[in-house]
Write a protein that holds these residues in place. Sequence first.
Motif, PDB file in Angstrom:
ATOM      1  N   GLU A 110       5.734  -0.020 -12.690  1.00 20.12           N
ATOM      2  CA  GLU A 110       6.141  -1.430 -12.599  1.00 20.12           C
ATOM      3  C   GLU A 110       7.039  -1.713 -11.387  1.00 20.12           C
ATOM      4  O   GLU A 110       7.427  -2.861 -11.182  1.00 20.12           O
ATOM      5  CB  GLU A 110       6.899  -1.823 -13.878  1.00 20.12           C
ATOM      6  CG  GLU A 110       5.980  -1.955 -15.084  1.00 20.12           C
ATOM      7  CD  GLU A 110       6.738  -1.826 -16.402  1.00 20.12           C
ATOM      8  OE1 GLU A 110       7.981  -1.904 -16.381  1.00 20.12           O
ATOM      9  OE2 GLU A 110       6.081  -1.632 -17.432  1.00 20.12           O
ATOM     10  N   LEU A 111       7.401  -0.681 -10.644  1.00 20.57           N
ATOM     11  CA  LEU A 111       8.292  -0.904  -9.483  1.00 20.57           C
ATOM     12  C   LEU A 111       7.673  -1.923  -8.536  1.00 20.57           C
ATOM     13  O   LEU A 111       6.498  -1.822  -8.179  1.00 20.57           O
ATOM     14  CB  LEU A 111       8.509   0.396  -8.706  1.00 20.57           C
ATOM     15  CG  LEU A 111       9.624   1.324  -9.159  1.00 20.57           C
ATOM     16  CD1 LEU A 111       9.802   2.419  -8.127  1.00 20.57           C
ATOM     17  CD2 LEU A 111      10.942   0.589  -9.336  1.00 20.57           C
ATOM     18  N   GLY A 126      11.087   0.451 -24.593  1.00 22.01           N
ATOM     19  CA  GLY A 126      10.817  -0.978 -24.732  1.00 22.01           C
ATOM     20  C   GLY A 126      11.515  -1.868 -23.718  1.00 22.01           C
ATOM     21  O   GLY A 126      10.999  -2.905 -23.348  1.00 22.01           O
ATOM     22  N   ILE A 127      12.733  -1.490 -23.298  1.00 21.05           N
ATOM     23  CA  ILE A 127      13.373  -2.331 -22.288  1.00 21.05           C
ATOM     24  C   ILE A 127      13.760  -1.452 -21.119  1.00 21.05           C
ATOM     25  O   ILE A 127      14.081  -0.285 -21.297  1.00 21.05           O
ATOM     26  CB  ILE A 127      14.653  -3.035 -22.818  1.00 21.05           C
ATOM     27  CG1 ILE A 127      15.587  -2.016 -23.479  1.00 21.05           C
ATOM     28  CG2 ILE A 127      14.329  -4.175 -23.747  1.00 21.05           C
ATOM     29  CD1 ILE A 127      16.965  -2.535 -23.745  1.00 21.05           C
ATOM     30  N   SER A 128      13.713  -2.018 -19.924  1.00 24.85           N
ATOM     31  CA  SER A 128      14.175  -1.215 -18.796  1.00 24.85           C
ATOM     32  C   SER A 128      15.488  -1.810 -18.311  1.00 24.85           C
ATOM     33  O   SER A 128      15.561  -2.985 -17.975  1.00 24.85           O
ATOM     34  CB  SER A 128      13.132  -1.190 -17.679  1.00 24.85           C
ATOM     35  OG  SER A 128      12.669  -2.480 -17.448  1.00 24.85           O
ATOM     36  N   LEU A 188       9.142   6.800 -17.974  1.00 16.30           N
ATOM     37  CA  LEU A 188       9.380   6.856 -16.526  1.00 16.30           C
ATOM     38  C   LEU A 188       8.088   6.570 -15.763  1.00 16.30           C
ATOM     39  O   LEU A 188       8.104   5.901 -14.722  1.00 16.30           O
ATOM     40  CB  LEU A 188       9.943   8.230 -16.135  1.00 16.30           C
ATOM     41  CG  LEU A 188      10.359   8.394 -14.684  1.00 16.30           C
ATOM     42  CD1 LEU A 188      11.335   7.314 -14.252  1.00 16.30           C
ATOM     43  CD2 LEU A 188      10.989   9.754 -14.438  1.00 16.30           C
ATOM     44  N   THR A 189       6.964   7.039 -16.287  1.00 16.42           N
ATOM     45  CA  THR A 189       5.672   6.740 -15.646  1.00 16.42           C
ATOM     46  C   THR A 189       5.465   5.229 -15.622  1.00 16.42           C
ATOM     47  O   THR A 189       5.055   4.642 -14.612  1.00 16.42           O
ATOM     48  CB  THR A 189       4.517   7.437 -16.399  1.00 16.42           C
ATOM     49  OG1 THR A 189       4.798   8.829 -16.459  1.00 16.42           O
ATOM     50  CG2 THR A 189       3.187   7.234 -15.694  1.00 16.42           C
ATOM     51  N   ASP A 242       0.836  -1.211   0.000  1.00 17.74           N
ATOM     52  CA  ASP A 242       0.000   0.000   0.000  1.00 17.74           C
ATOM     53  C   ASP A 242       0.864   1.250   0.000  1.00 17.74           C
ATOM     54  O   ASP A 242       0.586   2.225  -0.693  1.00 17.74           O
ATOM     55  CB  ASP A 242      -0.910   0.042   1.251  1.00 17.74           C
ATOM     56  CG  ASP A 242      -1.932  -1.073   1.217  1.00 17.74           C
ATOM     57  OD1 ASP A 242      -2.021  -1.715   0.154  1.00 17.74           O
ATOM     58  OD2 ASP A 242      -2.608  -1.297   2.229  1.00 17.74           O
ATOM     59  N   GLU A 243       1.917   1.209   0.835  1.00 17.82           N
ATOM     60  CA  GLU A 243       2.814   2.360   0.932  1.00 17.82           C
ATOM     61  C   GLU A 243       3.472   2.622  -0.424  1.00 17.82           C
ATOM     62  O   GLU A 243       3.545   3.755  -0.887  1.00 17.82           O
ATOM     63  CB  GLU A 243       3.919   2.083   1.958  1.00 17.82           C
ATOM     64  CG  GLU A 243       3.446   2.081   3.384  1.00 17.82           C
ATOM     65  CD  GLU A 243       3.209   3.488   3.893  1.00 17.82           C
ATOM     66  OE1 GLU A 243       4.162   4.261   3.988  1.00 17.82           O
ATOM     67  OE2 GLU A 243       2.049   3.816   4.186  1.00 17.82           O
ATOM     68  N   LEU A 244       3.971   1.529  -1.037  1.00 20.07           N
ATOM     69  CA  LEU A 244       4.696   1.688  -2.302  1.00 20.07           C
ATOM     70  C   LEU A 244       3.751   2.205  -3.387  1.00 20.07           C
ATOM     71  O   LEU A 244       4.125   3.082  -4.175  1.00 20.07           O
ATOM     72  CB  LEU A 244       5.311   0.350  -2.721  1.00 20.07           C
ATOM     73  CG  LEU A 244       6.281   0.423  -3.904  1.00 20.07           C
ATOM     74  CD1 LEU A 244       7.457   1.348  -3.587  1.00 20.07           C
ATOM     75  CD2 LEU A 244       6.811  -0.956  -4.290  1.00 20.07           C
TER      76      LEU A 244
END
Length: 775
Positions: free
Chosen positions: A256-257, A186-188, A250-251, A146-148
């Motif tokens: 996806e974090l 396309g790739i991170s 970046l969004t 929830d925090e994240l």
Amino acid sequence: MSAAQTYQDYIQSQEDRDGIRLSWNVWPSSRLEATRMVVPLSALYTPLKERTDLPPIQYDPVMCARQSCKAILNPMCQVDFRAKLWVCNFCFNRNTFPPQYSAISEQNQPAELIPQFSTLEYTITRAQATVPPIFLMVVDTCVDEDELRALKESLQMSLSLLPPNALIGLITYGKMIQVHELGCEGISRSYVFRGTKDYTAKQVQEMLGLGKGAAAPQGPSGQRPGGLGSQPIPPANKFLQPVHKCDMSLTDLLGELQRDPWPVSTGKRPLRSTGVALGIAVGLLESSYPNCGGRIMSFIGGACSQGPGQVVDDELKHPIRSHHDIEKDNAKWMKKATKFYETLAKRAADNGHAIDMYSCALDQTGLMEMKSCPNMTGGNMVMGDSFNSALFKQTFQRVFSKDPKGEFKMAFNATLEVKCSRELKISGAIGPCITGGKKDGSISEVEIGIGNTTSWKFCALNPSSTVATFFEVTNQHGAPIPQGGRGCIQFITSYQHASGQRRVRVTTVARNWADPATALPHIAASFDQEAAAVLMARMAAWRADSTDEGADVLRWVDRMLIRLCQKFGEFVKDSSESFRLPENFSLYPQFMFHLRRSQFLQVFNNSPDETSFYRGCLNREDLTNCLIMVQPILYSYSLQLPPEPVLLDTSSIQPDRILLMDTFFQILIFHGETIAQWRAAGYQSQPEYANLKQLLESPVADAQDALLSRFPVPRYIDTEQGGSQARFLLCKVNPSQTHNNQGWGGGGGAGVLTDDVSLQVFMEHLKKLSVSSQA
């Protein structure tokens, strides 16, 4: 109109015009007499005070030609219009005007000579290689889902608030640290660092493939699709990219974090490498953008539990240090961690980068060890319970607030330089800054705060950032200052504006000298008790921070107060009934009374992190806000009377009143017993009790003003007589009624269960000690 009243107006007009408040507005003319004044000659100065009426000046300031002086032309200088000469009011050097001033005359004066412009802002046109501001986010992923999620939403929202040309970067950390590449569609990709190793700046630079110049890293980045290598201008690397280029990717990246994947066994804390993450952030910025305005925005959800900067181990059965542990020398990580973060803060400050700390957790996160990062770099320090709370979300949004012209209310990489007349020397400064290391003949041997320099560096400033500067009168007792002589102080703040321009704001103030032997009443009448209270509060908090001995600091505050009362009070020896203080000193003892009880000096019931947070705020806010922190404001609302300010005293707590208390950190609405019963019975929703409904809504509406404008957003508390949160009010009011002195069926007001002395007892003791012939 009394003398005190006219002085009040004068002091207020000076603050409105120059953003400055001095402890004394007429200065004692010799060193000996100045030490007898007890409160040092000192100033609270707000460099970026908002002034809508300043003319835009698009040329460079004219400086005194003497190399050791370099003061800037100002309205206090003597000018010979015929010979086109001006005499510096600090070193008395005769300077010629530059050729572009050839048309000046008494009728045609440049703005910097006009008295109402004792504060002026110059936009430096030469230095227009504008570097956009840099925002590097350092995000803790060892937090609950929830925090994240809440934190990710706040970060995604902030992308739309940034200027489109701003450079942005992202580092996330848990057990490992990841530096994310931006702009690879396309790739991170991210570079991973170990959380237990202390990386030097050079190692960070080599591992991330950063060169010193912007050209070096463009080899590899030039071969990527959409090659940025073709353009010879920044961004200097793939980790910091303009927002308008990478906001979409970046969004997505933020969305996806994931939580830190490292498993945490029962009874353990997650392994969190805050220290290394901050070290890599500082290294990344110092190798790619040295001496450019930037902010490292760190979001911390718990205490650093491994690697350099560790403040606690991973065993939950070992709690993080308390004030008690520190006193008993039982905080094993503290000294090493504090030293680590101080080194980091110094590196960041030397390169003009501010470190913001947004710490949101129910337990301590180690802010005390990390406090040097925001305090030495001018970064924000925000403390909350959760990233999911309105307090954090609104505070973070407010970081990016704009002025009426649509420009950010933040300045970067600023230097404040102070010049003063020959009779003065500079003792030091207390504020969110670091020494600028500038040495000259005007440095005093008496050091207060950050001394031994005449300039200070602020990596970030906002319109309320205020620095306290302390001076020493060094003129010798036997050397009279000519009649009508004036002493001058000049503040020169050069900074990077949010638009990228270099600007210089110059404030010059002059005050009269007076010989206390003949003109003590003049000096006494010029005393600014509000400024003096805040300046003494900062000195006391600084002492408490650096000497760690609370009782000694309280004794120092008491001794200074008694000496001031002995010097300026009127009394007959040994008769405390005869004691009187002049009108403009009358509030000072109660400010000191509340300062002694405040969370700045009393650590009881506060964690070390909270104490660091409170002292950090006291050292950076402006006079009005600092005064509210020391002595909160209390307003009363009742059915019979219009809203009015009341004494911060137990006698103000009445059953038929609603109280609104503002402590800067909290906004509290307290319902008296009767009103709380009416509210519980629901009378306010019945049409015949519309006046009660209005009464209940009135303080809520007034509280909104502070809640909507203040940074950081205060905690909002709604309570009533006997409610558990009434304690926030009861610990602040003067305990004039306690369980010790309250008679049966006692008069108005609510008793407080405390053994603290009340203001009345404090004043009686103060009078007794002030008039005593033994003193």
